[in-house]
Design a protein around this motif. Structure first.
Motif, mmCIF file in Angstrom:
data_model
loop_
_atom_site.group_PDB
_atom_site.id
_atom_site.type_symbol
_atom_site.label_atom_id
_atom_site.label_comp_id
_atom_site.label_asym_id
_atom_site.label_seq_id
_atom_site.Cartn_x
_atom_site.Cartn_y
_atom_site.Cartn_z
ATOM 1 N N VAL A 188 0.804 -1.232 0.000
ATOM 2 C CA VAL A 188 0.000 0.000 0.000
ATOM 3 C C VAL A 188 0.829 1.270 0.000
ATOM 4 C CG1 VAL A 188 -2.036 -1.027 1.004
ATOM 5 C CG2 VAL A 188 -0.208 -0.233 2.486
ATOM 6 N N PRO A 239 2.005 3.120 -4.110
ATOM 7 C CA PRO A 239 1.245 4.133 -4.869
ATOM 8 C C PRO A 239 1.312 5.511 -4.222
ATOM 9 C CG PRO A 239 -0.027 2.133 -4.621
ATOM 10 C CD PRO A 239 1.173 1.976 -3.761
ATOM 11 N N ILE A 244 -5.929 -3.267 -10.168
ATOM 12 C CA ILE A 244 -6.123 -1.908 -9.644
ATOM 13 C C ILE A 244 -5.693 -0.878 -10.686
ATOM 14 C CG2 ILE A 244 -5.451 -0.283 -7.846
ATOM 15 C CD1 ILE A 244 -5.167 -2.644 -5.966
ATOM 16 N N GLN A 269 -7.214 3.446 -12.430
ATOM 17 C CA GLN A 269 -6.695 4.642 -11.777
ATOM 18 C C GLN A 269 -6.648 5.823 -12.743
ATOM 19 O OE1 GLN A 269 -6.085 4.692 -8.383
ATOM 20 N NE2 GLN A 269 -7.087 2.717 -8.655
ATOM 21 N N ARG A 301 0.164 6.806 -10.675
ATOM 22 C CA ARG A 301 -0.348 5.693 -9.880
ATOM 23 C C ARG A 301 -0.539 4.451 -10.733
ATOM 24 N NH1 ARG A 301 -2.524 6.452 -4.586
ATOM 25 N NH2 ARG A 301 -1.899 8.527 -3.948
ATOM 26 N N TYR A 306 1.153 0.993 -9.759
ATOM 27 C CA TYR A 306 0.514 -0.325 -9.607
ATOM 28 C C TYR A 306 1.098 -1.313 -10.591
ATOM 29 C CZ TYR A 306 -2.788 1.088 -6.102
ATOM 30 O OH TYR A 306 -3.325 1.484 -4.923
ATOM 31 N N SER A 325 -11.961 -2.049 -8.110
ATOM 32 C CA SER A 325 -10.635 -1.751 -8.658
ATOM 33 C C SER A 325 -10.252 -0.312 -8.381
ATOM 34 C CB SER A 325 -10.635 -2.012 -10.170
ATOM 35 O OG SER A 325 -9.489 -1.457 -10.764
ATOM 36 N N LYS A 351 -9.011 0.410 -5.083
ATOM 37 C CA LYS A 351 -7.853 -0.424 -4.727
ATOM 38 C C LYS A 351 -8.233 -1.565 -3.798
ATOM 39 C CE LYS A 351 -6.146 4.102 -4.542
ATOM 40 N NZ LYS A 351 -6.119 5.181 -3.572
#
Lengths: 111, 175, 634
Positions: free
Chosen positions: C242, C245, C302, C306, C311, C315, C549, C552
């Protein structure tokens, strides 16, 4: 008995020392209880005098009697004179500052 | 201790009693001026005792310095400060009681110690002064044997003098 | 040449010290110039070491000196050169040099420009020193140092609250992993008596790794998993991913260098470095494979939705790191490292290209871009190369390495993981081309931002071009063309087969993989280039999945609920204990002293005569003691 180094009056040593001891205790009591700063100083002088009497007494005793005791008492008197001069100067300074010559007013170290 | 009843002994006891009496008087009077005067009696009595002990020079010095200088100095100090000052009557506070009891106890202990000690008897024909008069003998000892302490003591006097002047003089910022 | 390998980490350190001495007001040109030159020299040293090892596979060596002696044990410091280390050195120094050059343009006019380069130099030093560490303790020290540099660089724009928070988050989350790693290292030391890799591996492979409370086999598994926990924290593997990102709040060159090419690869490197330990325990390897596979899929899923360009790439990085871990986990040691090698180039390229875009339009939102291809020709083409490489299209670099991993997964019999990998590959192709089309094609969605968009100066374009070339050809280092040079090179570290297997090429699988990638690209093109399929409609039809998604998988929220809440609970208990029990005792002690002081202060009357009476009385008491206790007075 002549004053110039002849035989001396055989005053008992114990009596002289007792006189010194009593004088010392009087001075001590005065120094501890009197309120006036001058009297406290005077009482201290009294104690010094008691010591002087002892010194002069002892100068005639011992294995080798000598004048050392008398010379020492002279030194003590000199120091006492210096002490009283400084002490009285301090007294004056304090009096100017606090308008009082009492010991109990000198309490700047109080909590 | 066999008690010899002769002139010098009488003189000694009279002097001793007067010294102690003056001391007690000093503690018992209320006015500070009288106290200072009675201390003069103590000093004079002590000088007499010195004479009896054959220490004439010390006796003269005692009279000159103590009676002549210190007592007068104290009178001046009293006059300059609070010349009407009176000692309060003695009160039995804890502090005063402790001081009194302690002083009496100390006196008793000292007297007991003095009594219980065997003191050597002075030889009657002791020649302390070595044939000279007492002041001459003292001078010889002082400038030969004790020359260095003598100088030191004079230094103490100088320092005391200067210090006293500096302490006693009035300062501007205090006004 | 090998004995000079220490120069590779030391040169950036020299740069760091030099920049530190120059101070914060140094001229940008001087700062960047010195840094680039020193890193480039470091790259040359690394390359020389790399080729020296290639020519003479047996000259790997360890150069140490005694640091501490603890009873029967001793701890050494020094450096070690193996084939794996040499490869890492080359990757790190190469990417660093290019990123240093790029940063000159990207960070231009930043107030703390010299500080940025100081941190970067310190990072490169730490990373290279980590790579050449000869034992676990030294590795751990530099492991923490790269973590520190990562923290400093993520929070470089600390005045942005998000950046400060992201820096903190990355530090704490990776710390969770580091605790595992540290426990693992301690257990290994306790059981084998040494921090040295060789000693540890010797004990692990011969089953001598034992403590009184655990069997050797279990201990091997346990330490393997603990080491992997550390690696997962650093390499952003599920569920410790986590932080990565959020780390995108840092300057983009930092993202390219630290959070794509090097530091996040340190976890993969660690697993590779400790490979004999993992091989000794099949369970640990399986854990690595499955966590890698899950991470690969999760990251790809994910990334699909985005909106922030960085990001998506972050990912993507998580996903690709998952591939590497999976490759290592299924026993394809050489392929995992091969993917690390190619990924370093094409992911750094994607980040730098994204940085170039951000630099031009001053936004990170994909839906505020569009049509940039006309104004930024070089960026567009280089990004395309990176995207093709990432998608795994023949013959770009990513194709060779990713396909090797998928092939190894299939051939080692992990069917589930194989399907996961293929689905993730499809998603990968889709999301990266979604970014590509949204950014460079179509009509500009925000004219005002478009108006002043332009290509950066040569310091920004040259690294892009070099990386694009590498993203194209890096895969060829391990093909039939050079008789699979890279895998032979890496496998030379352990001829006895302790470090996994290699597999022959599988042409049908290659065709399938490329087809999958092309389908993904085609879908992206249909949705975002020539909008035949409406992305919005699709999102609405699959709204549940879309939201899953986009948010996240709610992992941040779950983290907040579990980790943060637990932490707060523990903190509350500790706080209560501290405040009401420890403090009570302390305050009582203080109160005692205070009371004593208050009581005793009344003795300080300031009355000289009272003092004298007390002193006199004391003397009398002493006298009494002397008389009646000691005796002899009367």
């Amino acid at each position: 008995m002549t004053g110039l180094g002849g035989p001396l009056f055989p005053i008992p040593t114990g009596s002289l020392l007792a006189l010194g001891a009593l004088l010392f205790c009087i001075g001590l009591f005065g120094a501890l209880t009197r309120k006036n700063l001058i009297i406290v100083l005077v009482s201290i002088e009294l104690m010094l005098n008691a010591a002087n009497i002892n010194l002069v007494t002892f100068s005639r005793l011992g294995v080798n009697p000598s004048l050392s005791g008398q010379v020492f008492s002279l030194f003590t008197i000199t120091v006492a004179a210096a002490e009283i001069a400084v002490g009285l100067a301090l007294l004056l300074a304090i009096f100017r500052l606090r308008r009082s010559s009492e010991v109990q007013d000198l309490n700047v170290h109080k909590w | 201790m066999n008690f010899v009843w002769n002139g010098p002994m009488i003189a000694f006891y009279v002097l001793a009693l007067s010294v102690l009496g003056a001391g007690i008087l000093m503690l018992s009077v209320r006015k500070v001026v009288y106290m200072a005067l009675s201390i003069g009696g103590v000093f004079i009595g002590a000088a007499g005792i010195y004479i009896l002990l054959g220490a004439e020079f010390v006796a003269v010095a005692q009279i000159l310095i103590y009676v002549g200088a210190i007592t007068i100095l104290m009178m001046f100090a009293i006059m300059l400060t609070n010349h009407k000052a009176e000692e309060e009557p003695f009160r039995w506070t804890v502090r005063n009681a402790t001081a009194a009891v302690g002083s009496v106890l100390l006196a008793l202990v000292l007297l007991a110690v003095i009594r219980s000690t065997t003191w050597p008897v002075q030889s009657a024909n002791l020649n302390l002064n070595g044939g000279n008069s007492n002041p001459v003998a003292i001078g010889l000892v002082m400038f030969k044997q004790y020359a260095f302490p003598f100088e030191l003591v004079s230094l103490v006097l100088i320092v005391g003098l200067v210090g006293a002047v500096i302490l006693a003089q009035e300062r501007k910022e205090e006004e | 040449m090998v004995e000079y390998a220490w120069l590779a980490p030391v040169l950036p350190l020299v740069g760091y010290v030099f920049l530190l001495a120059l101070g914060r007001r140094a001229a940008e040109g001087l700062v960047a110039g010195v840094s680039v030159i020193l890193t480039f020299l470091s790259f040359l040293v690394s390359l020389a070491v790399f080729t020296a090892l290639g020519a003479h596979p047996d000259v790997t060596g360890t150069y140490t000196m005694r640091w501490l002696t603890l009873g029967a044990h001793s701890i050494d410091v020094g450096f070690q050169v193996t084939h794996l280390n040499a490869l890492m050195l080359v990757v790190v120094s190469a990417v660093s040099t290019l990123v240093f050059l790029f940063s000159k343009g990207y960070m231009h006019k930043d107030e703390r420009f010299p500080v940025f380069y100081q941190y970067l130099n310190l990072f490169v030093f730490s990373m290279m020193a980590l790579v050449v560490s000869p034992n676990l303790l030294q590795l751990y020290i530099f492991w923490e140092m790269v973590g520190l540099c990562s923290y400093l660089l993520i929070g470089f724009w600390y005045f942005k609250p998000e950046a400060a928070l992201a820096a903190k988050k990355s530090f704490i989350v990776t710390r969770l992993g580091d605790v595992g790693l540290f426990i693992g290292i301690i257990l290994l030391f306790l059981s084998s008596g040494s921090f040295d890799y060789s000693t540890v591996f010797q004990a692990a492979t011969t089953g001598h790794l034992g403590l009184s409370w655990i069997t050797p086999a279990d201990l091997t598994t346990l330490t393997g998993i603990l080491v992997f926990v550390g690696a997962a924290g650093k390499s952003a593997q599920f569920p410790l991913h986590v932080w990565l990102p959020d780390a995108m709040e840092g300057p983009t060159p930092v993202s390219a260098l630290i959070h794509a090419a090097t530091m996040v690869a340190a976890g993969v490197y660690l697993v590779a470095r400790m490979y004999p330990l993992f091989v000794a325990s099949g369970t640990a390897l399986t854990v690595v494979a499955w966590v890698g596979g899950i991470t690969a899929l999760l990251g790809a899923l994910i990334a699909l939705t985005q909106r922030d360009i960085k990001r998506v790439i972050a990912y993507s990085t998580i996903s690709q790191l998952g591939y590497m871990m999976m490759g290592l986990g299924v026993g394809a040691y050489a392929y995992g490292m091969f993917h690390l090698f190619t990924h370093a180039f094409f992911k750094a390229l994607l980040f730098l290209a994204a940085g170039s875009v951000i630099h031009a339009v001053d936004t990170q939102d994909l839906f505020e871009m569009g049509g940039l291809g006309k104004k930024m020709r070089i960026t567009q083409w280089t990004f395309l190369f990176g995207a093709l490489s990432l998608s795994g299209v023949f013959p770009w670099a990513g194709f060779w390495s990713k396909d090797s991993i998928i092939n190894a997964t299939l051939q080692s019999g992990h069917m589930t993981l194989f399907w996961i990998a293929e689905i993730a590959a499809f998603c990968t192709a889709f999301y990266i081309f979604r970014v590509y089309f949204l950014t460079f094609h179509g009509k500009p969605r925000d004219e005002s931002k478009m108006a002043h968009a332009h290509e950066g100066s040569w310091v920004m374009t040259v690294p892009l071009i070099i990386l694009a070339v590498m993203a194209f050809i890096a895969g060829l280092f391990n093909t039939g063309l050079n008789n699979f040079g890279l895998q032979r090179y890496l496998m030379a570290d352990s001829p006895t087969g302790l470090i996994g297997k290699v597999y022959p090429d599988n042409v049908p699988l290659m065709i399938i993989s490329v087809t999958v990638a092309l389908v993904g690209i085609g879908l992206a093109a249909l949705m975002y280039w020539k909008p035949v399929i409406s992305a919005e409609k699709l999102a609405r039809n699959l709204s549940g999945l879309y939201r899953l998604s986009f948010n996240k998988f709610y992992l941040d929220e779950i983290y907040y609920g579990v980790v943060v809440w637990t932490g707060k609970l523990i903190a509350g208990i500790v706080d209560f204990f501290d405040r009401y029990i420890l403090d009570l005792i302390v305050r009582m002690l203080g109160r005692l002293g205070y009371m004593g002081g208050v009581g005793l202060k009344y003795t300080q009357t300031g009355q000289v005569q009272t003092y004298s009476v007390i002193a006199f009385f004391g003397i009398m008491i002493l006298l009494a003691i002397a008389m009646f206790h000691v005796g002899g007075v009367f």
